[in-house]
Design a protein around this motif. Structure first.
Motif, PDB file in Angstrom:
ATOM      1  N   ARG A   9       1.776 -20.175  19.509  1.00  0.00           N
ATOM      2  CA  ARG A   9       2.662 -19.187  18.901  1.00  0.00           C
ATOM      3  C   ARG A   9       2.207 -17.799  19.295  1.00  0.00           C
ATOM      4  O   ARG A   9       1.080 -17.618  19.762  1.00  0.00           O
ATOM      5  N   ARG A  10       3.102 -16.854  19.088  1.00  0.00           N
ATOM      6  CA  ARG A  10       2.775 -15.454  19.341  1.00  0.00           C
ATOM      7  C   ARG A  10       2.679 -14.742  18.000  1.00  0.00           C
ATOM      8  O   ARG A  10       3.495 -14.987  17.111  1.00  0.00           O
ATOM      9  N   ILE A  11       1.693 -13.876  17.866  1.00  0.00           N
ATOM     10  CA  ILE A  11       1.415 -13.276  16.570  1.00  0.00           C
ATOM     11  C   ILE A  11       1.564 -11.762  16.628  1.00  0.00           C
ATOM     12  O   ILE A  11       1.337 -11.137  17.668  1.00  0.00           O
ATOM     13  N   GLY A  12       1.951 -11.199  15.500  1.00  0.00           N
ATOM     14  CA  GLY A  12       1.980  -9.756  15.354  1.00  0.00           C
ATOM     15  C   GLY A  12       3.050  -9.067  16.164  1.00  0.00           C
ATOM     16  O   GLY A  12       3.859  -9.686  16.864  1.00  0.00           O
ATOM     17  N   ALA A  13       3.035  -7.734  16.077  1.00  0.00           N
ATOM     18  CA  ALA A  13       3.997  -6.917  16.815  1.00  0.00           C
ATOM     19  C   ALA A  13       3.756  -6.972  18.318  1.00  0.00           C
ATOM     20  O   ALA A  13       4.683  -6.791  19.107  1.00  0.00           O
ATOM     21  N   GLU A  14       2.513  -7.214  18.730  1.00  0.00           N
ATOM     22  CA  GLU A  14       2.197  -7.289  20.153  1.00  0.00           C
ATOM     23  C   GLU A  14       2.507  -8.652  20.757  1.00  0.00           C
ATOM     24  O   GLU A  14       2.428  -8.821  21.980  1.00  0.00           O
ATOM     25  N   ALA A  15       2.836  -9.620  19.905  1.00  0.00           N
ATOM     26  CA  ALA A  15       3.235 -10.967  20.356  1.00  0.00           C
ATOM     27  C   ALA A  15       2.201 -11.598  21.285  1.00  0.00           C
ATOM     28  O   ALA A  15       2.553 -12.222  22.290  1.00  0.00           O
ATOM     29  N   ALA A 133      -4.080   2.284  10.955  1.00  0.00           N
ATOM     30  CA  ALA A 133      -3.954   3.676  11.395  1.00  0.00           C
ATOM     31  C   ALA A 133      -3.457   3.784  12.837  1.00  0.00           C
ATOM     32  O   ALA A 133      -2.655   4.667  13.163  1.00  0.00           O
ATOM     33  N   THR A 134      -3.941   2.928  13.706  1.00  0.00           N
ATOM     34  CA  THR A 134      -3.546   2.990  15.117  1.00  0.00           C
ATOM     35  C   THR A 134      -2.419   2.017  15.447  1.00  0.00           C
ATOM     36  O   THR A 134      -1.744   2.185  16.469  1.00  0.00           O
ATOM     37  N   GLY A 135      -2.227   1.005  14.633  1.00  0.00           N
ATOM     38  CA  GLY A 135      -1.269  -0.046  14.948  1.00  0.00           C
ATOM     39  C   GLY A 135      -1.783  -1.056  15.945  1.00  0.00           C
ATOM     40  O   GLY A 135      -1.053  -1.975  16.336  1.00  0.00           O
ATOM     41  N   TYR A 136      -3.033  -0.951  16.355  1.00  0.00           N
ATOM     42  CA  TYR A 136      -3.570  -1.846  17.381  1.00  0.00           C
ATOM     43  C   TYR A 136      -3.845  -3.234  16.794  1.00  0.00           C
ATOM     44  O   TYR A 136      -4.466  -3.370  15.735  1.00  0.00           O
ATOM     45  N   GLU A 137      -3.433  -4.253  17.527  1.00  0.00           N
ATOM     46  CA  GLU A 137      -3.799  -5.634  17.238  1.00  0.00           C
ATOM     47  C   GLU A 137      -4.768  -6.170  18.288  1.00  0.00           C
ATOM     48  O   GLU A 137      -5.497  -7.125  18.037  1.00  0.00           O
ATOM     49  N   SER A 169      -5.872  -8.983   4.052  1.00  0.00           N
ATOM     50  CA  SER A 169      -5.588  -7.573   4.305  1.00  0.00           C
ATOM     51  C   SER A 169      -6.498  -6.672   3.473  1.00  0.00           C
ATOM     52  O   SER A 169      -6.912  -7.021   2.357  1.00  0.00           O
ATOM     53  N   THR A 170      -6.802  -5.498   4.028  1.00  0.00           N
ATOM     54  CA  THR A 170      -7.630  -4.495   3.364  1.00  0.00           C
ATOM     55  C   THR A 170      -6.925  -3.149   3.510  1.00  0.00           C
ATOM     56  O   THR A 170      -5.911  -3.039   4.204  1.00  0.00           O
ATOM     57  N   PRO A 171      -7.441  -2.094   2.893  1.00  0.00           N
ATOM     58  CA  PRO A 171      -6.814  -0.782   3.085  1.00  0.00           C
ATOM     59  C   PRO A 171      -6.748  -0.332   4.547  1.00  0.00           C
ATOM     60  O   PRO A 171      -5.838   0.407   4.928  1.00  0.00           O
ATOM     61  N   LEU A 172      -7.691  -0.781   5.382  1.00  0.00           N
ATOM     62  CA  LEU A 172      -7.717  -0.349   6.782  1.00  0.00           C
ATOM     63  C   LEU A 172      -7.058  -1.343   7.737  1.00  0.00           C
ATOM     64  O   LEU A 172      -6.619  -0.944   8.829  1.00  0.00           O
ATOM     65  N   PHE A 173      -6.990  -2.603   7.361  1.00  0.00           N
ATOM     66  CA  PHE A 173      -6.496  -3.645   8.269  1.00  0.00           C
ATOM     67  C   PHE A 173      -5.480  -4.531   7.557  1.00  0.00           C
ATOM     68  O   PHE A 173      -5.668  -4.907   6.403  1.00  0.00           O
ATOM     69  N   GLU A 174      -4.422  -4.890   8.280  1.00  0.00           N
ATOM     70  CA  GLU A 174      -3.419  -5.821   7.788  1.00  0.00           C
ATOM     71  C   GLU A 174      -3.591  -7.162   8.493  1.00  0.00           C
ATOM     72  O   GLU A 174      -3.628  -7.222   9.732  1.00  0.00           O
ATOM     73  N   ARG A 175      -3.703  -8.230   7.716  1.00  0.00           N
ATOM     74  CA  ARG A 175      -3.792  -9.550   8.333  1.00  0.00           C
ATOM     75  C   ARG A 175      -2.426  -9.947   8.882  1.00  0.00           C
ATOM     76  O   ARG A 175      -1.424  -9.900   8.173  1.00  0.00           O
TER      77      ARG A 175
END
Length: 223
Positions: A9-15, A133-137, A169-175
């Motif tokens: 499968r592909r995950i997240g916005a970056e797939a 903050a950066t949106g990076y996965e 998930s945490t305040p800085l990172f989203e699972r």
């Protein structure tokens, strides 16, 4: 002997692709028996536990499943180099974790690097994250300076993260994804993905391979 069951499968916005293989090794009982007599030592590179050498025939045994994953999921048609592989057991109590060990991490910034986690018992799986903050996965060499600068600024502002393994998930990172552990299941993903062992607060962190979070961890390079 049951054939390995591969799903992708592909995950997240970056797939980004990840592969999950059940029945990864043809004889997991023999692997667990080998781990029971292996000589474990403290892990390197921020690993929060112990590591030991694998049986010499491990990769010959998993080659059919691994080859199918690399070709079918990661479109790999060339050579593959083994960088590191070992039995691994997480043993560090949450209150002894370093700041780095309390955060999602990447194993390498090279997109040609592949990580493999092969679960050999019941327990906790692997979680994948987006830095809010950066949106990076994923964090490659081009992204690393901005990512580290932003993360370090956040830590200076907010203080150290709680002394716990990051499983949600945490305040800085989203699972963005979670792969549950099952005996003889492997998860395979690019090393540049932000991830963490999804280790619960009440997890058994025994150094006994029969009771602890026993896995095989390996790192590969696609040529």
């Amino acid at each position: 002997m049951t054939a390995p069951d591969l799903s992708a499968r592909r995950i997240g916005a970056e797939a980004q692709p990840i592969a999950i293989v059940d029945g990864f090794h043809p004889d997991p009982a023999a692997l667990r028996a080998a781990a029971a007599t292996a000589r474990f030592a403290p892990g390197r590179h921020h690993y929060p536990g112990l590591r030991a050498a694998l049986p010499p025939d491990y990769f010959a045994a998993v080659r059919p499943a691994l080859t199918a994953v690399l070709a079918g999921v990661f479109d790999q048609r060339g050579g593959v180099s083994l960088l590191d592989a070992s039995f691994s057991i997480v043993t560090t109590p949450p209150d002894r974790l370093s700041v780095t060990q309390r955060l999602p991490h990447v194993d390498a910034t090279d997109p040609a690097r592949i990580a493999l986690v092969h679960y050999l018992g019941e327990g906790d799986g692997t979680a994948f994250f987006r830095h809010r903050a950066t949106g990076y996965e994923t964090v490659d060499a081009a992204r690393a300076p901005a990512y580290l600068a932003t993360l370090n600024a956040e830590l200076r502002r907010d203080g150290d993260p709680p002394a716990t393994y990051v499983a949600d998930s945490t305040p800085l990172f989203e699972r963005i994804a979670l792969v549950a552990a099952r005996p003889n299941r492997a998860v395979i993903y690019r090393s540049a993905l932000l991830h963490s062992g999804a280790i619960a607060p009440d997890a058994v962190l025994s150094d006994d391979p029969a009771r602890g979070r026993l896995t095989v961890t390996a790192f590969l390079s696609l040529d």
